[in-house]
Design a protein around this motif. Structure first.
Motif, PDB file in Angstrom:
ATOM      1  N   ASN A   1       0.842  -1.200   0.000  1.00 30.11           N
ATOM      2  CA  ASN A   1       0.000   0.000   0.000  1.00 30.11           C
ATOM      3  C   ASN A   1       0.878   1.251   0.000  1.00 30.11           C
ATOM      4  OD1 ASN A   1      -2.525   1.308  -0.077  1.00 30.11           O
ATOM      5  ND2 ASN A   1      -2.497   1.621   2.142  1.00 30.11           N
ATOM      6  N   ALA A   2       1.847   1.258  -0.937  1.00 28.21           N
ATOM      7  CA  ALA A   2       2.848   2.327  -0.964  1.00 28.21           C
ATOM      8  C   ALA A   2       3.057   2.851  -2.372  1.00 28.21           C
ATOM      9  CB  ALA A   2       4.167   1.821  -0.394  1.00 28.21           C
ATOM     10  N   LEU A   3       3.480   4.110  -2.433  1.00 29.18           N
ATOM     11  CA  LEU A   3       3.862   4.770  -3.677  1.00 29.18           C
ATOM     12  C   LEU A   3       5.274   5.321  -3.498  1.00 29.18           C
ATOM     13  CD1 LEU A   3       0.609   6.873  -4.236  1.00 29.18           C
ATOM     14  CD2 LEU A   3       1.237   4.796  -5.473  1.00 29.18           C
ATOM     15  N   PHE A   4       6.029   5.348  -4.591  1.00 26.61           N
ATOM     16  CA  PHE A   4       7.396   5.847  -4.566  1.00 26.61           C
ATOM     17  C   PHE A   4       7.529   6.900  -5.667  1.00 26.61           C
ATOM     18  CE2 PHE A   4       7.139   1.482  -3.223  1.00 26.61           C
ATOM     19  CZ  PHE A   4       7.940   1.394  -2.100  1.00 26.61           C
ATOM     20  N   VAL A   5       8.033   8.076  -5.314  1.00 22.15           N
ATOM     21  CA  VAL A   5       8.148   9.176  -6.267  1.00 22.15           C
ATOM     22  C   VAL A   5       9.335  10.034  -5.853  1.00 22.15           C
ATOM     23  CG1 VAL A   5       6.639  10.784  -5.011  1.00 22.15           C
ATOM     24  CG2 VAL A   5       6.762  10.909  -7.518  1.00 22.15           C
ATOM     25  N   HIS A   6       9.888  10.803  -6.789  1.00 22.56           N
ATOM     26  CA  HIS A   6      11.045  11.620  -6.422  1.00 22.56           C
ATOM     27  C   HIS A   6      10.655  12.814  -5.561  1.00 22.56           C
ATOM     28  CE1 HIS A   6      14.880  13.476  -6.343  1.00 22.56           C
ATOM     29  NE2 HIS A   6      14.502  14.530  -7.059  1.00 22.56           N
ATOM     30  N   ALA A   7       9.749  13.661  -6.072  1.00 26.04           N
ATOM     31  CA  ALA A   7       9.443  14.911  -5.364  1.00 26.04           C
ATOM     32  C   ALA A   7       8.107  14.869  -4.641  1.00 26.04           C
ATOM     33  CB  ALA A   7       9.470  16.091  -6.338  1.00 26.04           C
ATOM     34  N   GLY A   8       7.048  14.430  -5.307  1.00 27.60           N
ATOM     35  CA  GLY A   8       5.765  14.409  -4.627  1.00 27.60           C
ATOM     36  C   GLY A   8       4.579  14.256  -5.553  1.00 27.60           C
ATOM     37  N   PHE A   9       3.403  14.298  -4.944  1.00 29.65           N
ATOM     38  CA  PHE A   9       2.124  14.226  -5.646  1.00 29.65           C
ATOM     39  C   PHE A   9       1.240  15.393  -5.192  1.00 29.65           C
ATOM     40  CE2 PHE A   9       3.141   9.571  -5.381  1.00 29.65           C
ATOM     41  CZ  PHE A   9       3.257   9.340  -6.747  1.00 29.65           C
ATOM     42  N   VAL A  10       0.332  15.785  -6.065  1.00 28.77           N
ATOM     43  CA  VAL A  10      -0.669  16.783  -5.708  1.00 28.77           C
ATOM     44  C   VAL A  10      -1.908  16.039  -5.214  1.00 28.77           C
ATOM     45  CG1 VAL A  10      -2.094  18.692  -6.514  1.00 28.77           C
ATOM     46  CG2 VAL A  10       0.208  18.372  -7.449  1.00 28.77           C
ATOM     47  N   SER A  11      -2.307  16.297  -3.991  1.00 29.53           N
ATOM     48  CA  SER A  11      -3.469  15.621  -3.414  1.00 29.53           C
ATOM     49  C   SER A  11      -4.718  15.930  -4.212  1.00 29.53           C
ATOM     50  CB  SER A  11      -3.660  16.057  -1.955  1.00 29.53           C
ATOM     51  OG  SER A  11      -2.576  15.651  -1.161  1.00 29.53           O
ATOM     52  N   GLY A  12      -5.576  14.930  -4.311  1.00 33.93           N
ATOM     53  CA  GLY A  12      -6.853  15.112  -4.988  1.00 33.93           C
ATOM     54  C   GLY A  12      -6.819  14.885  -6.488  1.00 33.93           C
ATOM     55  N   ILE A  13      -5.646  14.570  -7.040  1.00 32.05           N
ATOM     56  CA  ILE A  13      -5.520  14.289  -8.469  1.00 32.05           C
ATOM     57  C   ILE A  13      -5.146  12.823  -8.646  1.00 32.05           C
ATOM     58  CG2 ILE A  13      -4.214  14.814 -10.578  1.00 32.05           C
ATOM     59  CD1 ILE A  13      -3.872  17.642  -9.593  1.00 32.05           C
ATOM     60  N   LYS A  14      -5.816  12.123  -9.538  1.00 30.83           N
ATOM     61  CA  LYS A  14      -5.513  10.726  -9.787  1.00 30.83           C
ATOM     62  C   LYS A  14      -4.074  10.569 -10.259  1.00 30.83           C
ATOM     63  CE  LYS A  14     -10.258   9.387 -10.966  1.00 30.83           C
ATOM     64  NZ  LYS A  14     -11.144   8.819 -12.007  1.00 30.83           N
ATOM     65  N   LEU A  15      -3.474   9.440  -9.914  1.00 26.87           N
ATOM     66  CA  LEU A  15      -2.069   9.219 -10.241  1.00 26.87           C
ATOM     67  C   LEU A  15      -1.793   9.388 -11.731  1.00 26.87           C
ATOM     68  CD1 LEU A  15      -1.170   6.172  -7.961  1.00 26.87           C
ATOM     69  CD2 LEU A  15      -0.558   8.569  -7.630  1.00 26.87           C
ATOM     70  N   LYS A  16      -2.662   8.870 -12.554  1.00 24.46           N
ATOM     71  CA  LYS A  16      -2.437   8.935 -13.997  1.00 24.46           C
ATOM     72  C   LYS A  16      -2.551  10.361 -14.534  1.00 24.46           C
ATOM     73  CE  LYS A  16      -3.820   4.182 -15.001  1.00 24.46           C
ATOM     74  NZ  LYS A  16      -4.735   3.291 -15.750  1.00 24.46           N
ATOM     75  N   LYS A  17      -3.120  11.252 -13.735  1.00 26.48           N
ATOM     76  CA  LYS A  17      -3.278  12.650 -14.157  1.00 26.48           C
ATOM     77  C   LYS A  17      -2.207  13.561 -13.556  1.00 26.48           C
ATOM     78  CE  LYS A  17      -7.163  12.058 -16.472  1.00 26.48           C
ATOM     79  NZ  LYS A  17      -7.260  12.320 -17.939  1.00 26.48           N
TER      80      LYS A  17
END
Length: 233
Positions: free
Chosen positions: A123-139
């Motif tokens: 139940n984990a995600l790996f990314v360099h800098a980050g994600f914007v909350s509320g936006i689907k991963l593919k978007k």
């Protein structure tokens, strides 16, 4: 661009290495790395530090995976430019030098790094800098996934460091996000996000998180390889 990560006996996620091969070897020993463990690099394996080529070679040799950092991206971009016969700039030659020295296998491995990795079993995600909350991963925007640091109260997403507005404070999960890129903040621990860039190339530490137990392991840098230029807003 995304890849699914299969769970091995252990997953060892490692923050920004930046060519610090000695510290990487020390960290793996401290983690009691053994064949079968899956090492996941959180981007920026290369540039600024002493031996980017050895870091990439070692990553390949141990069957590691990783995500694309902003410096890795620049090296790939420069390799493509070299293939087209573009002359490098005289002001920032480091990415060009690394790109021109990588073996074909090194380039292929570095070019295969996705924007992010997923692990359903952890139940984990790996990314360099980050994600914007509320936006689907593919978007999600690849540029932001490699560069973002802060989200301002008005929703502005920026690569700049704003002390009170780290993007990770907004991440509600349900996945745990492991990320790097933000040496200014150092180790960041939230319920659903964990920042592992602890500034090894700047003379601080190289840090890993062992999953599934979420155990933190770090080693000190042997020295300062690159002067940290702090820009606060």
């Amino acid at each position: 661009m995304n890849k699914a990560l299969q769970r091995s006996p252990r997953v060892i996620a490692i923050g920004d290495v930046h060519g610090c091969i000695d510290e990487l070897q020390m960290l793996l020993r401290q983690c009691d790395y053994r064949p079968g463990d899956q090492v996941v690099f959180l981007g920026d394996l290369c540039a600024k530090g002493p031996d980017s080529l050895s870091v990439v070679k070692m990553a390949r040799e141990i069957g590691a995976v990783g995500v694309r950092g902003n410096h890795d991206f620049e090296i790939i971009r420069w390799h493509q430019a070299i293939q087209r016969g573009v002359t490098p700039p005289t002001t920032t030659p480091s990415h060009y030098d690394i790109a021109s020295s990588l073996s074909p296998d090194d380039v292929a491995w570095l070019s295969s790094l996705p924007w992010y990795l997923t692990s359903k079993s952890l139940n984990a995600l790996f990314v360099h800098a980050g994600f914007v909350s509320g936006i689907k991963l593919k978007k999600q925007n690849p540029r932001l996934m490699m560069n973002m640091r802060s989200v301002l109260p008005d929703g502005t997403v920026t690569s700049k460091y704003f002390h009170n507005w780290p993007w990770a404070r907004l991440w509600q999960g349900p996945e745990l996000v492991l990320f790097g890129h933000d040496a200014d903040r150092g180790l960041q621990e939230y319920d659903n996000a964990l920042g592992l860039d602890t500034g090894c190339v700047y003379g601080q530490r190289l840090t890993a998180c062992i999953l599934p137990e979420r155990k933190l392991v770090s080693v000190p840098a042997k020295r300062e390889y690159f002067k940290f230029r702090r820009k606060r807003f």
